[in-house]
Design an enzyme around this catalytic site. Structure first.
Site, PDB file in Angstrom:
ATOM      1  N   VAL A 275       0.859  -1.186   0.000  1.00  0.00           N
ATOM      2  CA  VAL A 275       0.000   0.000   0.000  1.00  0.00           C
ATOM      3  C   VAL A 275       0.897   1.238   0.000  1.00  0.00           C
ATOM      4  O   VAL A 275       1.026   1.931   1.007  1.00  0.00           O
ATOM      5  CB  VAL A 275      -0.958   0.002   1.213  1.00  0.00           C
ATOM      6  CG1 VAL A 275      -1.953   1.168   1.093  1.00  0.00           C
ATOM      7  CG2 VAL A 275      -1.709  -1.321   1.324  1.00  0.00           C
ATOM      8  N   PRO A 276       1.545   1.526  -1.141  1.00  0.00           N
ATOM      9  CA  PRO A 276       2.341   2.743  -1.207  1.00  0.00           C
ATOM     10  C   PRO A 276       1.411   3.949  -1.029  1.00  0.00           C
ATOM     11  O   PRO A 276       0.309   3.969  -1.582  1.00  0.00           O
ATOM     12  CB  PRO A 276       2.965   2.718  -2.598  1.00  0.00           C
ATOM     13  CG  PRO A 276       2.298   1.624  -3.336  1.00  0.00           C
ATOM     14  CD  PRO A 276       1.555   0.775  -2.386  1.00  0.00           C
ATOM     15  N   HIS A 277       1.845   4.895  -0.227  1.00  0.00           N
ATOM     16  CA  HIS A 277       0.968   6.022   0.086  1.00  0.00           C
ATOM     17  C   HIS A 277       1.782   7.273   0.362  1.00  0.00           C
ATOM     18  O   HIS A 277       2.947   7.198   0.728  1.00  0.00           O
ATOM     19  CB  HIS A 277       0.091   5.694   1.296  1.00  0.00           C
ATOM     20  CG  HIS A 277       0.878   5.285   2.494  1.00  0.00           C
ATOM     21  ND1 HIS A 277       1.371   3.996   2.653  1.00  0.00           N
ATOM     22  CD2 HIS A 277       1.281   5.966   3.587  1.00  0.00           C
ATOM     23  CE1 HIS A 277       2.033   3.921   3.792  1.00  0.00           C
ATOM     24  NE2 HIS A 277       1.995   5.105   4.381  1.00  0.00           N
ATOM     25  N   ALA A 278       1.118   8.407   0.178  1.00  0.00           N
ATOM     26  CA  ALA A 278       1.781   9.689   0.426  1.00  0.00           C
ATOM     27  C   ALA A 278       0.726  10.765   0.612  1.00  0.00           C
ATOM     28  O   ALA A 278      -0.392  10.655   0.103  1.00  0.00           O
ATOM     29  CB  ALA A 278       2.690  10.053  -0.748  1.00  0.00           C
TER      30      ALA A 278
END
Length: 165
Positions: free
Chosen positions: A72-75
């Site tokens: 779950v890449p997130h920013a």
């Protein structure tokens, strides 16, 4: 907030090796290529470079893999007013340096407005809970095409609604 409220029709994709190659910087490792592809989907036709940079920066700090082949890449990003998500099923699993050692083939990338920390934490918890279900993960892996993936992810109309931040 249901997962489909974060997705649009154009942000659900199956990436084979060729799609990853075409959407990323030449010579970049597979992990960065997947992040670049996610950024491209999340950009909605705008410049994807700032999103790619934000996702890469977050991934450099610590792996966003949550185990069992899911990441779950997130920013948080300053230039958006609503949260966005993109789902990618990667045909050739990628090493995200997961704690369980399993390569990742299911990627749900998440962007949240910079000022909305609580929304980010809430969405991440909801996503982790949903992807903890082994039957759900198996169904996503068996989906025959992106349309079937959209159905499994909860979309029912011609397009999904954005979530308000």
């Amino acid at each position: 907030m249901p997962l489909h409220d974060l997705l649009s029709r154009a942000r659900v994709a199956i990436l084979d090796g060729h799609a990853i190659e075409a959407g990323a910087s030449e010579g970049a490792p597979a992990l960065l290529r997947v992040l670049d592809a996610a950024a491209w989907l999340l950009a909605d036709g705008e410049d994807s470079a700032p999103i790619s940079l934000a996702l890469r920066d977050r991934e450099r700090r610590a792996s966003t893999a949550i185990g069992d082949g899911v990441a779950v890449p997130h920013a948080r990003v300053a230039d958006i007013d609503e949260c966005r998500a993109a789902f990618l099923r990667v045909e050739h699993p990628v090493d995200f340096e997961a704690a369980d050692g399993k390569p990742v083939d299911l990627v749900l990338a998440l962007l949240v407005p910079e000022h909305d920390v609580n929304a980010q934490l809430q969405r991440l918890a909801e996503i982790a809970e949903r992807f903890a279900d082994p039957e759900y993960r198996a169904a996503l892996r068996k989906a025959r095409d992106a349309g079937h993936l959209r159905q499994l992810l909860g979309g029912s109309g011609p397009d999904f609604l954005p979530c308000a931040a």
